[in-house]
Motif scaffolding. Sequence first.
Motif, PDB file in Angstrom:
ATOM      1  N   ILE A  36       4.161   3.341  -0.636  1.00 40.77           N
ATOM      2  CA  ILE A  36       5.550   3.685  -0.265  1.00 40.77           C
ATOM      3  C   ILE A  36       5.752   3.460   1.235  1.00 40.77           C
ATOM      4  O   ILE A  36       6.791   2.969   1.674  1.00 40.77           O
ATOM      5  CB  ILE A  36       5.864   5.151  -0.643  1.00 40.77           C
ATOM      6  CG1 ILE A  36       5.664   5.348  -2.152  1.00 40.77           C
ATOM      7  CG2 ILE A  36       7.278   5.528  -0.219  1.00 40.77           C
ATOM      8  CD1 ILE A  36       5.724   6.803  -2.592  1.00 40.77           C
ATOM      9  N   ARG A  37       4.737   3.760   2.002  1.00 37.37           N
ATOM     10  CA  ARG A  37       4.821   3.570   3.441  1.00 37.37           C
ATOM     11  C   ARG A  37       4.691   2.090   3.832  1.00 37.37           C
ATOM     12  O   ARG A  37       5.350   1.605   4.750  1.00 37.37           O
ATOM     13  CB  ARG A  37       3.730   4.429   4.096  1.00 37.37           C
ATOM     14  CG  ARG A  37       3.178   4.000   5.422  1.00 37.37           C
ATOM     15  CD  ARG A  37       4.182   3.988   6.541  1.00 37.37           C
ATOM     16  NE  ARG A  37       3.533   3.427   7.736  1.00 37.37           N
ATOM     17  CZ  ARG A  37       3.312   2.140   7.913  1.00 37.37           C
ATOM     18  NH1 ARG A  37       3.735   1.249   7.058  1.00 37.37           N
ATOM     19  NH2 ARG A  37       2.699   1.726   9.012  1.00 37.37           N
ATOM     20  N   ASP A  38       3.843   1.362   3.135  1.00 39.65           N
ATOM     21  CA  ASP A  38       3.490  -0.003   3.557  1.00 39.65           C
ATOM     22  C   ASP A  38       4.387  -1.091   2.992  1.00 39.65           C
ATOM     23  O   ASP A  38       4.634  -2.102   3.644  1.00 39.65           O
ATOM     24  CB  ASP A  38       2.053  -0.335   3.105  1.00 39.65           C
ATOM     25  CG  ASP A  38       1.003   0.254   4.031  1.00 39.65           C
ATOM     26  OD1 ASP A  38       1.360   0.648   5.149  1.00 39.65           O
ATOM     27  OD2 ASP A  38      -0.175   0.317   3.613  1.00 39.65           O
TER      28      ASP A  38
ATOM     29  N   LEU B 231      -9.635  -0.104  13.670  1.00 45.37           N
ATOM     30  CA  LEU B 231      -8.393  -0.860  13.837  1.00 45.37           C
ATOM     31  C   LEU B 231      -7.961  -1.321  12.466  1.00 45.37           C
ATOM     32  O   LEU B 231      -8.749  -1.948  11.744  1.00 45.37           O
ATOM     33  CB  LEU B 231      -8.622  -2.081  14.746  1.00 45.37           C
ATOM     34  CG  LEU B 231      -7.437  -3.059  14.815  1.00 45.37           C
ATOM     35  CD1 LEU B 231      -6.235  -2.415  15.494  1.00 45.37           C
ATOM     36  CD2 LEU B 231      -7.828  -4.338  15.554  1.00 45.37           C
ATOM     37  N   ASP B 232      -6.715  -1.001  12.104  1.00 43.98           N
ATOM     38  CA  ASP B 232      -6.201  -1.453  10.821  1.00 43.98           C
ATOM     39  C   ASP B 232      -4.692  -1.631  10.927  1.00 43.98           C
ATOM     40  O   ASP B 232      -4.004  -0.791  11.510  1.00 43.98           O
ATOM     41  CB  ASP B 232      -6.549  -0.441   9.717  1.00 43.98           C
ATOM     42  CG  ASP B 232      -6.371  -1.041   8.336  1.00 43.98           C
ATOM     43  OD1 ASP B 232      -6.482  -2.281   8.192  1.00 43.98           O
ATOM     44  OD2 ASP B 232      -6.119  -0.280   7.390  1.00 43.98           O
ATOM     45  N   LEU B 233      -4.228  -2.728  10.389  1.00 44.37           N
ATOM     46  CA  LEU B 233      -2.779  -2.971  10.375  1.00 44.37           C
ATOM     47  C   LEU B 233      -2.455  -3.874   9.197  1.00 44.37           C
ATOM     48  O   LEU B 233      -3.351  -4.485   8.597  1.00 44.37           O
ATOM     49  CB  LEU B 233      -2.286  -3.571  11.698  1.00 44.37           C
ATOM     50  CG  LEU B 233      -2.878  -4.884  12.186  1.00 44.37           C
ATOM     51  CD1 LEU B 233      -1.850  -5.613  13.048  1.00 44.37           C
ATOM     52  CD2 LEU B 233      -4.123  -4.623  13.035  1.00 44.37           C
ATOM     53  N   GLY B 234      -1.173  -3.935   8.860  1.00 38.43           N
ATOM     54  CA  GLY B 234      -0.742  -4.650   7.663  1.00 38.43           C
ATOM     55  C   GLY B 234      -1.213  -6.096   7.581  1.00 38.43           C
ATOM     56  O   GLY B 234      -1.534  -6.592   6.501  1.00 38.43           O
TER      57      GLY B 234
ATOM     58  N   GLU C  17      -8.526   7.777  -5.314  1.00 38.38           N
ATOM     59  CA  GLU C  17      -8.202   6.626  -4.475  1.00 38.38           C
ATOM     60  C   GLU C  17      -6.940   5.937  -5.001  1.00 38.38           C
ATOM     61  O   GLU C  17      -6.106   5.447  -4.228  1.00 38.38           O
ATOM     62  CB  GLU C  17      -9.387   5.650  -4.446  1.00 38.38           C
ATOM     63  CG  GLU C  17      -9.183   4.393  -3.624  1.00 38.38           C
ATOM     64  CD  GLU C  17      -8.909   4.632  -2.130  1.00 38.38           C
ATOM     65  OE1 GLU C  17      -9.255   5.712  -1.613  1.00 38.38           O
ATOM     66  OE2 GLU C  17      -8.313   3.732  -1.493  1.00 38.38           O
ATOM     67  N   GLN C  18      -6.780   5.935  -6.327  1.00 37.81           N
ATOM     68  CA  GLN C  18      -5.576   5.363  -6.946  1.00 37.81           C
ATOM     69  C   GLN C  18      -4.310   6.093  -6.458  1.00 37.81           C
ATOM     70  O   GLN C  18      -3.347   5.465  -6.026  1.00 37.81           O
ATOM     71  CB  GLN C  18      -5.718   5.474  -8.477  1.00 37.81           C
ATOM     72  CG  GLN C  18      -4.485   5.114  -9.277  1.00 37.81           C
ATOM     73  CD  GLN C  18      -4.138   3.633  -9.168  1.00 37.81           C
ATOM     74  OE1 GLN C  18      -4.979   2.818  -8.798  1.00 37.81           O
ATOM     75  NE2 GLN C  18      -2.887   3.307  -9.464  1.00 37.81           N
ATOM     76  N   GLU C  19      -4.352   7.415  -6.484  1.00 37.30           N
ATOM     77  CA  GLU C  19      -3.187   8.181  -6.029  1.00 37.30           C
ATOM     78  C   GLU C  19      -2.943   7.972  -4.532  1.00 37.30           C
ATOM     79  O   GLU C  19      -1.809   7.905  -4.074  1.00 37.30           O
ATOM     80  CB  GLU C  19      -3.384   9.676  -6.315  1.00 37.30           C
ATOM     81  CG  GLU C  19      -3.235  10.012  -7.789  1.00 37.30           C
ATOM     82  CD  GLU C  19      -3.267  11.522  -8.058  1.00 37.30           C
ATOM     83  OE1 GLU C  19      -3.519  11.876  -9.214  1.00 37.30           O
ATOM     84  OE2 GLU C  19      -3.035  12.318  -7.116  1.00 37.30           O
ATOM     85  N   ARG C  20      -4.043   7.861  -3.783  1.00 36.37           N
ATOM     86  CA  ARG C  20      -3.908   7.607  -2.348  1.00 36.37           C
ATOM     87  C   ARG C  20      -3.189   6.277  -2.116  1.00 36.37           C
ATOM     88  O   ARG C  20      -2.272   6.182  -1.307  1.00 36.37           O
ATOM     89  CB  ARG C  20      -5.307   7.572  -1.721  1.00 36.37           C
ATOM     90  CG  ARG C  20      -5.285   7.241  -0.265  1.00 36.37           C
ATOM     91  CD  ARG C  20      -6.660   7.145   0.377  1.00 36.37           C
ATOM     92  NE  ARG C  20      -6.478   6.575   1.695  1.00 36.37           N
ATOM     93  CZ  ARG C  20      -6.553   5.279   1.961  1.00 36.37           C
ATOM     94  NH1 ARG C  20      -6.874   4.418   1.024  1.00 36.37           N
ATOM     95  NH2 ARG C  20      -6.325   4.834   3.186  1.00 36.37           N
ATOM     96  N   ARG C  21      -3.599   5.272  -2.862  1.00 36.47           N
ATOM     97  CA  ARG C  21      -2.982   3.957  -2.682  1.00 36.47           C
ATOM     98  C   ARG C  21      -1.506   3.975  -3.064  1.00 36.47           C
ATOM     99  O   ARG C  21      -0.696   3.307  -2.438  1.00 36.47           O
ATOM    100  CB  ARG C  21      -3.734   2.890  -3.495  1.00 36.47           C
ATOM    101  CG  ARG C  21      -4.740   2.151  -2.633  1.00 36.47           C
ATOM    102  CD  ARG C  21      -5.325   0.944  -3.333  1.00 36.47           C
ATOM    103  NE  ARG C  21      -6.732   1.158  -3.611  1.00 36.47           N
ATOM    104  CZ  ARG C  21      -7.289   1.097  -4.800  1.00 36.47           C
ATOM    105  NH1 ARG C  21      -6.568   0.816  -5.878  1.00 36.47           N
ATOM    106  NH2 ARG C  21      -8.582   1.322  -4.934  1.00 36.47           N
TER     107      ARG C  21
ATOM    108  N   PHE D  17      10.995   4.136   9.669  1.00 35.84           N
ATOM    109  CA  PHE D  17       9.741   4.883   9.502  1.00 35.84           C
ATOM    110  C   PHE D  17       8.977   4.743  10.808  1.00 35.84           C
ATOM    111  O   PHE D  17       9.348   3.934  11.670  1.00 35.84           O
ATOM    112  CB  PHE D  17       8.915   4.398   8.306  1.00 35.84           C
ATOM    113  CG  PHE D  17       8.147   3.132   8.533  1.00 35.84           C
ATOM    114  CD1 PHE D  17       8.652   1.909   8.147  1.00 35.84           C
ATOM    115  CD2 PHE D  17       6.880   3.158   9.123  1.00 35.84           C
ATOM    116  CE1 PHE D  17       7.950   0.736   8.350  1.00 35.84           C
ATOM    117  CE2 PHE D  17       6.163   1.988   9.325  1.00 35.84           C
ATOM    118  CZ  PHE D  17       6.701   0.773   8.941  1.00 35.84           C
ATOM    119  N   GLY D  18       7.921   5.515  10.965  1.00 38.14           N
ATOM    120  CA  GLY D  18       7.207   5.401  12.229  1.00 38.14           C
ATOM    121  C   GLY D  18       5.871   6.099  12.260  1.00 38.14           C
ATOM    122  O   GLY D  18       5.598   6.986  11.456  1.00 38.14           O
ATOM    123  N   HIS D  19       5.044   5.610  13.203  1.00 42.36           N
ATOM    124  CA  HIS D  19       3.785   6.276  13.551  1.00 42.36           C
ATOM    125  C   HIS D  19       4.184   7.349  14.573  1.00 42.36           C
ATOM    126  O   HIS D  19       3.994   7.163  15.774  1.00 42.36           O
ATOM    127  CB  HIS D  19       2.826   5.279  14.176  1.00 42.36           C
ATOM    128  CG  HIS D  19       2.839   3.905  13.537  1.00 42.36           C
ATOM    129  ND1 HIS D  19       2.357   3.676  12.272  1.00 42.36           N
ATOM    130  CD2 HIS D  19       3.276   2.715  13.988  1.00 42.36           C
ATOM    131  CE1 HIS D  19       2.485   2.386  11.986  1.00 42.36           C
ATOM    132  NE2 HIS D  19       3.034   1.778  13.012  1.00 42.36           N
TER     133      HIS D  19
END
Lengths: 401, 401
Positions: free
Chosen positions: B262-264, B66-69, B253-257, B310-312
Motif C-alpha cells: 500500500i505504501r510502495d 540502504l533500500d529504495l524502490g 512475511e506475507q501480511e508484511r508485504r 505520503f512521506g518518510h
Amino acid sequence: RVVVHGGRTGCAAGSVSEPTDIVISLERMNAIEEVDSIGHAVVVQAGVILEALQSRVAEDDLFLPLDLGARGSCTVGGNIATNAGGVNVIRYGMVRNLVLGLEIVLPDGGVISSMKRMLKDNSGYDLKQLFIGSEGTLGVVTRAILKLEPAFSRRDTALAAVASFKDVTRLLSLSKSRLGASLTSYELMWGDYYRAVTTGLGVRSPVDATHEFYVLIETESCDGEAGRDIFMELLEKAISDGLIKDGVFAQSEQERREIWRIRDDFEPILREKPVYLFDVSMPIQTMDRYIDTVRRGLASVSRDAILHVFGHIGDGNLHLFVHPGAGEIASGGETRKRVEACVYEPLREIEGSVSAEHGIGREKKRWLSVSRSANEIAMMKTLKRSIDPKNILNPGVVFDL
Amino acid sequence: RVVVHGGRTGCAAGSVSEPTDIVISLERMNAIEEVDSIGHAVVVQAGVILEALQSRVAEDDLFLPLDLGARGSCTVGGNIATNAGGVNVIRYGMVRNLVLGLEIVLPDGGVISSMKRMLKDNSGYDLKQLFIGSEGTLGVVTRAILKLEPAFSRRDTALAAVASFKDVTRLLSLSKSRLGASLTSYELMWGDYYRAVTTGLGVRSPVDATHEFYVLIETESCDGEAGRDIFMELLEKAISDGLIKDGVFAQSEQERREIWRIRDDFEPILREKPVYLFDVSMPIQTMDRYIDTVRRGLASVSRDAILHVFGHIGDGNLHLFVHPGAGEIASGGETRKRVEACVYEPLREIEGSVSAEHGIGREKKRWLSVSRSANEIAMMKTLKRSIDPKNILNPGVVFDL
C-alpha cells in the motif's frame, strides 16, 4: 592571520596563535537559542560548553549523542570545527552525523547560513560538510543546529577480561549482532594499561588484573528490564563460549563510575614525563599486529620505552601513550621524532590514519602524507585557496600552502 | 560535456544527455571486490546494482542499510552521486553516512583515492563529503567502501490509523522513545492516498479505510521475542492513549508485504496523466499546515486538481503527487509551472527544502534559491569552478554557471 578559540582543549595544536595573530574568541556567543522537542533538534551558538548543552537538553528528556573527556570546557563550535569523536561513536557517529544546520563566517566576511533542521536535504552541494572538521582553516563556525535523540531510560555497563585479541574481535562481533544499536561503547584496554591505571590510582580491580585485555561494554535502552536481560544473555553466552574469562556487571551508578574511571582517568600514566599521546585508526583486523610492530620499533629507539594502549576499538581507533624512557631531554627532541616514526610509519601499509579524532593541527602536518595521497593533499590545498585565497584563517594548520 | 550514467533511475533529470555529449556508462564496473565480515564493510565498484549488493552481503549475515524502490536497477555509484535516501533513513541516515571510502575521477583525469575503511579519520579535510550528492558535477564515483551492519534477526511491522496530524507526531515521539534505534521506518500516508491506492489496486484494506492518516511502523531487532514484545507494548500504550484508532500487526512475511504494498505501489495514482511528483522536506511541526497551504494553492490553479501525499515523516520528508486536472495540455506547460510554485514557494517561510532525497538535477534548478541563499549558491559555484574549471562534468545540473 586569524586564529579562532573555542575551549582550547584540542590535542593537536590546532588553535595555537603567534604574537602577531588576531585571535577571535567565541566565548560570549554562548546562547542555547532553542530546544525543539518535537523535531528533536537544538539551535546553539558556537561558544556553548558541551556539558552545559548536555544538561540543558536533558531537562526536556532529550539526549545529545556527543560525549568526550573535555566536556566541561570544550565548546560546540570547536567540536564541529574538529569533527569531534568521543565515547559514543560506535552508536551515533562523529559530530558530522549530528550537524543538521550550520552558520559559517567566511574569510572575506561573507556568511554562509545553512541553518536548516531537516535530516534530509539534497538541494545542491552539502556545503556544511566541507567546513566540519576543517580545523578553523576555511571558515568560522558561529551557530549550528544539532540532532538530538530521546533520552534513554537505562544504561548497563560491564567489564570483561579477555584472553586474546582474536577473542576481543569475536566478542565485538557477537555484541554487535546480539545488542544491535543498543551497544553504545566497546572500549578496549590492553593489560599493561589496565594494571598501570588501577595500581596508580590505588583502586581495587573489580576483576583479576592479570589478563591480556579488558573490555568495557555499555548499552543504552528504553525498555524497562528487557535491555538488561538481553545484555545479560550476551554475557552468559560469551562466558560459556570462553570469550570472557572474568567479568563484572555494574550493579549501581557508583559501580558503573568505578569501571569508567579505569578507562578515563589515565593520570597515573602521565606521571613520568614526557609522555606522547597518539590518536590513530586502522582496520580492526590489523590492530594487534600494528601494536606489536610499534612495540618492536620503540624498543629499538629506547630500551626503557613504555607503551600504554587503549581504544574505541569498535570505531577502529586507538590511543597510544608513549614514555620514551631516559635520554629524551639530552637528545633535544630527536627522540620524539623517532617515536613518532615508530607510531606513524607502520600505518602506511595497513591503510590507517594518523588522526582518528584529534585532527592534524600543527602537530601532525608533516605526517599527513601517511594517511593521504599527494592528490588528496593537492585537492585540500585547491579548496583552501579557492575559499581563503589570502590564507588568513589558521594558516599553517593541517598543511602549509 | 560528459554525462555519467548509473542505473538511470533518477527522479530529477540529473543524467540527461544531449546529442553532442559524451556519455560514460559504468555498467561494466560491477564487481563486488571484497566483503569484510570482521570490519563490517564492503568494497564495491560503482556499477554494482543495489539489490545485487544487498543479496551478496546477506550471504555473510550482514546487512547494507540502504533500500529504495529502484533497488533492482539503480547503481551504488548513482546512489552515492545523489546521496540517496530511502526507507531506512530514520535509523541509518542517508548514503552519506554509509560511505567510509571513495574513489573519484576528477574532470582533469586525476584520481582521488580515499579508499579507507575506518569509521574515524580526521586527517585533513574529508574530501569525499564534497563529492557525495554532487550529482555528477564534480567528479565520477568509480569505487567505494560502504559500512555494513550485522543482519538483524527479526522484523516487525504494524499499520496504524490515526485521527489527526498532532497525534501522528505524538505517536512518532512515543515510538522513538520506546523503540529507540530498533525503529527503522515510520511512513505516513494521508487518508486520500491510502484510499486511492487500496481502491485502485483492488486490495482489501486491513483496517477501516475512513481515517485521516495511516502510519506504517517497522522495527528490526536481534533478540528473539524481546523486540516484538517491546513493539507490542508500545502499540498497546498508543491504543490506550487514544493515539491509534485502528491497527493491524503483521503476523507473517506475507501480511508484511501486503502492508508495504500500500505504501510502495502508487501505480493507481499515476493512471490519470499527467502526474507531477515532488520530494520536499521541512520541520515536522510545519507539515500539516504546509499541506493545507499547498492544497489551497492548487485549488486556485485548477478546480479539479488532485493531491496525494505520503512521506518518510520521521525524516521530515514528504512526497507529493499532483494531478493538475483538466486543461493541462491546452496550457502548454504553464500549469506545471503554477503547480510547482504552489508546492515550492511555501517552503521559503518554513525553511524547507525543494529536494529531500531526489536531488536538484535539471528539473529543479530554478527553484534552488527557495532552499539555498545567494551566498550558498555562490559558494557552490566557487567550488565547481575550482574543481571543474572547464565545466565539463554534467554542465547545467544543479545550477547554470
